[in-house]
Design a protein around this motif. Structure first.
Motif, PDB file in Angstrom:
ATOM      1  N   ALA A  29     -27.068  -9.032  -1.897  1.00  0.00           N
ATOM      2  CA  ALA A  29     -28.436  -9.167  -1.391  1.00  0.00           C
ATOM      3  C   ALA A  29     -29.427  -9.255  -2.552  1.00  0.00           C
ATOM      4  CB  ALA A  29     -28.770  -7.977  -0.508  1.00  0.00           C
ATOM      5  N   GLY A  30     -30.409 -10.123  -2.409  1.00  0.00           N
ATOM      6  CA  GLY A  30     -31.500 -10.217  -3.374  1.00  0.00           C
ATOM      7  C   GLY A  30     -31.137 -10.903  -4.675  1.00  0.00           C
ATOM      8  N   ARG A  31     -29.968 -11.494  -4.785  1.00  0.00           N
ATOM      9  CA  ARG A  31     -29.586 -12.184  -6.012  1.00  0.00           C
ATOM     10  C   ARG A  31     -29.689 -13.687  -5.804  1.00  0.00           C
ATOM     11  NH1 ARG A  31     -24.341  -8.872  -8.156  1.00  0.00           N
ATOM     12  NH2 ARG A  31     -25.384  -6.877  -8.422  1.00  0.00           N
ATOM     13  N   LYS A  32     -30.043 -14.385  -6.859  1.00  0.00           N
ATOM     14  CA  LYS A  32     -30.205 -15.835  -6.777  1.00  0.00           C
ATOM     15  C   LYS A  32     -28.842 -16.507  -6.604  1.00  0.00           C
ATOM     16  CE  LYS A  32     -32.243 -19.781  -9.061  1.00  0.00           C
ATOM     17  NZ  LYS A  32     -32.863 -20.312 -10.257  1.00  0.00           N
ATOM     18  N   GLU A  33     -28.790 -17.466  -5.686  1.00  0.00           N
ATOM     19  CA  GLU A  33     -27.563 -18.206  -5.372  1.00  0.00           C
ATOM     20  C   GLU A  33     -27.518 -19.489  -6.193  1.00  0.00           C
ATOM     21  OE1 GLU A  33     -26.547 -18.756  -1.110  1.00  0.00           O
ATOM     22  OE2 GLU A  33     -26.540 -20.884  -1.623  1.00  0.00           O
ATOM     23  N   HIS A  34     -26.324 -19.853  -6.658  1.00  0.00           N
ATOM     24  CA  HIS A  34     -26.110 -21.090  -7.406  1.00  0.00           C
ATOM     25  C   HIS A  34     -24.923 -21.835  -6.803  1.00  0.00           C
ATOM     26  CE1 HIS A  34     -28.697 -19.600 -10.681  1.00  0.00           C
ATOM     27  NE2 HIS A  34     -28.079 -18.451 -10.503  1.00  0.00           N
ATOM     28  N   GLU A  35     -24.913 -23.165  -6.949  1.00  0.00           N
ATOM     29  CA  GLU A  35     -23.778 -23.957  -6.474  1.00  0.00           C
ATOM     30  C   GLU A  35     -22.782 -24.118  -7.619  1.00  0.00           C
ATOM     31  OE1 GLU A  35     -22.573 -28.281  -4.578  1.00  0.00           O
ATOM     32  OE2 GLU A  35     -24.675 -27.787  -4.833  1.00  0.00           O
ATOM     33  N   PHE A  36     -21.524 -23.815  -7.337  1.00  0.00           N
ATOM     34  CA  PHE A  36     -20.443 -23.863  -8.312  1.00  0.00           C
ATOM     35  C   PHE A  36     -19.517 -25.019  -7.961  1.00  0.00           C
ATOM     36  CE2 PHE A  36     -16.121 -22.810  -9.555  1.00  0.00           C
ATOM     37  CZ  PHE A  36     -16.256 -22.350 -10.851  1.00  0.00           C
TER      38      PHE A  36
END
Length: 127
Positions: A29-36
């Motif tokens: 929760a609350g962490r930035k998401e990135h596409e891998f």
């Protein structure tokens, strides 16, 4: 009376285990998401990990080959060595790949030769 207390304790224990497992697979929760994106190079079902040659993810990690843990164990049964995958990763978690998806292989592109011009028709049309 003892039987009711024991049954209640067992049910409570099972529910707490299920709740803990659910939280383990939830994204942070609350962490930035990135596409891998990357290519699977090795699968280790015993350790429940796989080695992926990952592309650079801006703001998260440079390209490198690394051992990862999928958020769901059944992913290890779906992927094969050589598969291209996409996943979600989160700031601060450099070990877990979430929502792993296999990228469908593109059909081999065939280069069609250009159609030959019929010079006889072209010369008749000019006349």
């Amino acid at each position: 009376m003892k039987r009711i207390v024991m049954v209640g304790m067992v049910v409570g224990l099972l529910l707490s285990c299920a709740y803990g497992q659910e939280k383990k697979n939830a994204p942070p929760a609350g962490r930035k998401e990135h596409e891998f994106k990357g290519k699977v190079e090795k699968i280790d079902p015993t350790a429940k990990t796989f080695t992926v040659n990952g592309e650079k993810v801006e703001g998260w990690m440079d390209s490198m080959t690394m051992v990862y843990v999928p958020d769901k164990e059944d992913v290890l049964k779906k992927v094969k060595v050589g598969d291209q995958i996409t996943a979600k990763v989160y700031d601060g978690d450099f070990r877990t790949l979430h929502d792993v998806q296999v990228v469908p292989a593109k059909p081999a592109e065939t280069k069609a030769e250009p159609a030959a011009k019929d010079t006889k028709k072209d010369s008749k049309a000019k006349k």
